[in-house]
Scaffold this motif. Sequence first.
Motif, PDB file in Angstrom:
ATOM      1  N   LEU A 443     -95.875  53.250 104.492  1.00  0.00           N
ATOM      2  CA  LEU A 443     -97.023  54.150 104.415  1.00  0.00           C
ATOM      3  C   LEU A 443     -97.547  54.522 105.800  1.00  0.00           C
ATOM      4  O   LEU A 443     -97.953  55.667 106.029  1.00  0.00           O
ATOM      5  N   LYS A 444     -97.510  53.582 106.739  1.00  0.00           N
ATOM      6  CA  LYS A 444     -98.045  53.858 108.071  1.00  0.00           C
ATOM      7  C   LYS A 444     -97.193  54.865 108.841  1.00  0.00           C
ATOM      8  O   LYS A 444     -97.657  55.448 109.829  1.00  0.00           O
ATOM      9  N   ASN A 445     -95.935  55.086 108.403  1.00  0.00           N
ATOM     10  CA  ASN A 445     -95.047  56.031 109.082  1.00  0.00           C
ATOM     11  C   ASN A 445     -94.925  57.360 108.338  1.00  0.00           C
ATOM     12  O   ASN A 445     -94.063  58.176 108.669  1.00  0.00           O
ATOM     13  N   GLU A 446     -95.774  57.578 107.339  1.00  0.00           N
ATOM     14  CA  GLU A 446     -95.647  58.777 106.499  1.00  0.00           C
ATOM     15  C   GLU A 446     -95.838  60.060 107.315  1.00  0.00           C
ATOM     16  O   GLU A 446     -95.045  60.999 107.206  1.00  0.00           O
ATOM     17  N   MET A 447     -96.875  60.101 108.148  1.00  0.00           N
ATOM     18  CA  MET A 447     -97.139  61.304 108.944  1.00  0.00           C
ATOM     19  C   MET A 447     -96.051  61.515 109.985  1.00  0.00           C
ATOM     20  O   MET A 447     -95.625  62.656 110.249  1.00  0.00           O
ATOM     21  N   LEU A 448     -95.567  60.425 110.571  1.00  0.00           N
ATOM     22  CA  LEU A 448     -94.506  60.518 111.573  1.00  0.00           C
ATOM     23  C   LEU A 448     -93.228  61.072 110.941  1.00  0.00           C
ATOM     24  O   LEU A 448     -92.556  61.938 111.530  1.00  0.00           O
ATOM     25  N   ALA A 449     -92.894  60.589 109.742  1.00  0.00           N
ATOM     26  CA  ALA A 449     -91.701  61.079 109.050  1.00  0.00           C
ATOM     27  C   ALA A 449     -91.836  62.564 108.703  1.00  0.00           C
ATOM     28  O   ALA A 449     -90.861  63.330 108.808  1.00  0.00           O
ATOM     29  N   ARG A 450     -93.033  62.981 108.323  1.00  0.00           N
ATOM     30  CA  ARG A 450     -93.261  64.400 107.995  1.00  0.00           C
ATOM     31  C   ARG A 450     -93.055  65.274 109.218  1.00  0.00           C
ATOM     32  O   ARG A 450     -92.404  66.338 109.144  1.00  0.00           O
ATOM     33  N   ASN A 451     -93.585  64.868 110.359  1.00  0.00           N
ATOM     34  CA  ASN A 451     -93.440  65.672 111.568  1.00  0.00           C
ATOM     35  C   ASN A 451     -91.977  65.797 111.991  1.00  0.00           C
ATOM     36  O   ASN A 451     -91.521  66.877 112.379  1.00  0.00           O
ATOM     37  N   PHE A 452     -91.245  64.706 111.913  1.00  0.00           N
ATOM     38  CA  PHE A 452     -89.834  64.758 112.298  1.00  0.00           C
ATOM     39  C   PHE A 452     -89.025  65.637 111.344  1.00  0.00           C
ATOM     40  O   PHE A 452     -88.088  66.318 111.755  1.00  0.00           O
ATOM     41  N   SER A 453     -89.374  65.604 110.066  1.00  0.00           N
ATOM     42  CA  SER A 453     -88.633  66.412 109.100  1.00  0.00           C
ATOM     43  C   SER A 453     -88.856  67.902 109.309  1.00  0.00           C
ATOM     44  O   SER A 453     -88.010  68.722 108.946  1.00  0.00           O
ATOM     45  N   LEU A 454     -90.005  68.277 109.899  1.00  0.00           N
ATOM     46  CA  LEU A 454     -90.328  69.686 110.116  1.00  0.00           C
ATOM     47  C   LEU A 454     -89.899  70.207 111.483  1.00  0.00           C
ATOM     48  O   LEU A 454     -90.092  71.390 111.778  1.00  0.00           O
ATOM     49  N   LEU A 455     -89.337  69.316 112.317  1.00  0.00           N
ATOM     50  CA  LEU A 455     -88.921  69.753 113.648  1.00  0.00           C
ATOM     51  C   LEU A 455     -87.620  70.554 113.624  1.00  0.00           C
ATOM     52  O   LEU A 455     -87.251  71.168 114.621  1.00  0.00           O
ATOM     53  N   GLY A 456     -86.902  70.520 112.518  1.00  0.00           N
ATOM     54  CA  GLY A 456     -85.711  71.354 112.376  1.00  0.00           C
ATOM     55  C   GLY A 456     -84.578  70.928 113.281  1.00  0.00           C
ATOM     56  O   GLY A 456     -84.144  69.776 113.295  1.00  0.00           O
ATOM     57  N   GLY A 457     -84.068  71.859 114.097  1.00  0.00           N
ATOM     58  CA  GLY A 457     -82.886  71.596 114.911  1.00  0.00           C
ATOM     59  C   GLY A 457     -83.138  70.742 116.133  1.00  0.00           C
ATOM     60  O   GLY A 457     -82.205  70.447 116.886  1.00  0.00           O
ATOM     61  N   VAL A 458     -84.382  70.329 116.365  1.00  0.00           N
ATOM     62  CA  VAL A 458     -84.690  69.523 117.548  1.00  0.00           C
ATOM     63  C   VAL A 458     -84.199  68.084 117.375  1.00  0.00           C
ATOM     64  O   VAL A 458     -83.784  67.433 118.315  1.00  0.00           O
ATOM     65  N   THR A 459     -84.254  67.579 116.142  1.00  0.00           N
ATOM     66  CA  THR A 459     -83.832  66.204 115.867  1.00  0.00           C
ATOM     67  C   THR A 459     -82.578  66.204 115.016  1.00  0.00           C
ATOM     68  O   THR A 459     -82.323  67.132 114.243  1.00  0.00           O
ATOM     69  N   GLU A 460     -81.815  65.168 115.148  1.00  0.00           N
ATOM     70  CA  GLU A 460     -80.570  65.002 114.394  1.00  0.00           C
ATOM     71  C   GLU A 460     -80.571  63.614 113.751  1.00  0.00           C
ATOM     72  O   GLU A 460     -80.785  62.611 114.445  1.00  0.00           O
ATOM     73  N   THR A 461     -80.364  63.555 112.449  1.00  0.00           N
ATOM     74  CA  THR A 461     -80.320  62.277 111.736  1.00  0.00           C
ATOM     75  C   THR A 461     -78.925  61.675 111.888  1.00  0.00           C
ATOM     76  O   THR A 461     -77.950  62.206 111.347  1.00  0.00           O
TER      77      THR A 461
END
Length: 475
Positions: A443-461
Amino acid sequence: MNINNLLSRIPSHYLGYVAFLVWGALTLVLLRQDAYVLDEGAAKSLLLVWSIVDQVASSAVTFGAPDLRTLLFVPAGFLWTGSVFAAKIFTVLSLAFTAWLLYFWEQRNFDTECALLSIALLIISPLMLVQIDTLSPGVYLLLAFALGAWLDNAYRANPKHFGGLYFAQLLVSALSVSLHPAGLAYPLALLWSWRTEPLERNQQRYFFIGVSFIVLFTLYARMGWNDLEWLQNPIKSLAVILFGAPLSADMSPMRWIAGGLILSALAVIILKQFRKLWSDFTGRTLLIGLALGTIVCDTAWATIVLCIVLFYGLPLLLRYLRTLLVRVAFQHAAILLCVIIFSTLFMRADKAHYEIRQSDLLPEQDQLIKTLAEEVENARKAAKEFESGDHPVHLRIASQWPSRTMIACKCDTLPLPPDAKDPQTQFSVLHGITYVLFDPKQLKNEMLARNFSLLGGVTETLSLQPGGVLLHIKE
């Protein structure tokens, strides 16, 4: 010469030392020798000790104030810098010394038979093996409780204002409090002892002032216990007593049953032995630690449960068997059967722990950290081949478990960045970060996960596992 005559001529305490030596050697064989499955607080303490010994600047200083395991790891850090296994050897020695203190305490409280059986089952239990292998605070909590009780008796036998024994008790109080919320039990038990049984008013005042100051100072310096996960499942932690640590978070029916039975046995023992627990200094410490540790309910708290069950439940069981069975032969046979059953369960779990180590299986979080370590190693090899080794690649990690990650991947690691109000602001905070490691399900990482998911091509899983996610931040 008859072997029985030879053994009878050897003092019993020497045979005890030999038994401890054999147990220590076998325990070291069962332990992991890699850099995984470590307690986060212990990993932080090790990193700080190595940084001080080698006089190398380390980002570990940004992880928050460490507990006083840092002082305990100093000898291992000086002798074997960079070795996690050296700290485990020191932890085995600490448990042996703790068992030695608890043996004489149990012998005074009950009898030699109860003391021998309790200590033997304690040191071979899978829970203590897990505590040693992960460098968790459970072993050091018991050390603080046992050593603190011995120091209290020694001080009362030879009271001296502001002597070494007085400051030793303050140091043990600081160690105990820094490890775990249950560690508050020792200073509280010490204050209660001086409130109800003071030697004189001046010394009572000195202890009240000294212990209160050192506890408040330690809590202020530590700013709480940030390395702990609060409100864990107590049944899951208690099941480790019989079956060892699980690889996944899922609970099997056998673990639910085992944890429930241990919890029921604990309740019966406290009801039957409450007066004896509260009247003794060590028993009172264990009882207070049990109550305070319920806000965490981790395996360190389970070590307190194990001690209460062994040191107070086993004498209760032996007394019941002696009442139920008239013949002495039947009594010894029933006691031997109980010991065989519990020791067999413990050793089967210890064997399973060893087989897991041999199979190189890891818990979910550590498997994710290992994936990162392999990715970092591949990146270093690729950079070395591409750049001919003239400019080594510089990687920086942001991790939910920074200390464990730094030890495993041997690279600069920082804690997770704070949550940002939008993805672009989150990206600006990640300047210089190459990889991000965290558990998006928490739960404490919920906002962090949302931001990373919306960064698009900047991050790679790079890897999505049950233990968390590994992200690569593109340059």
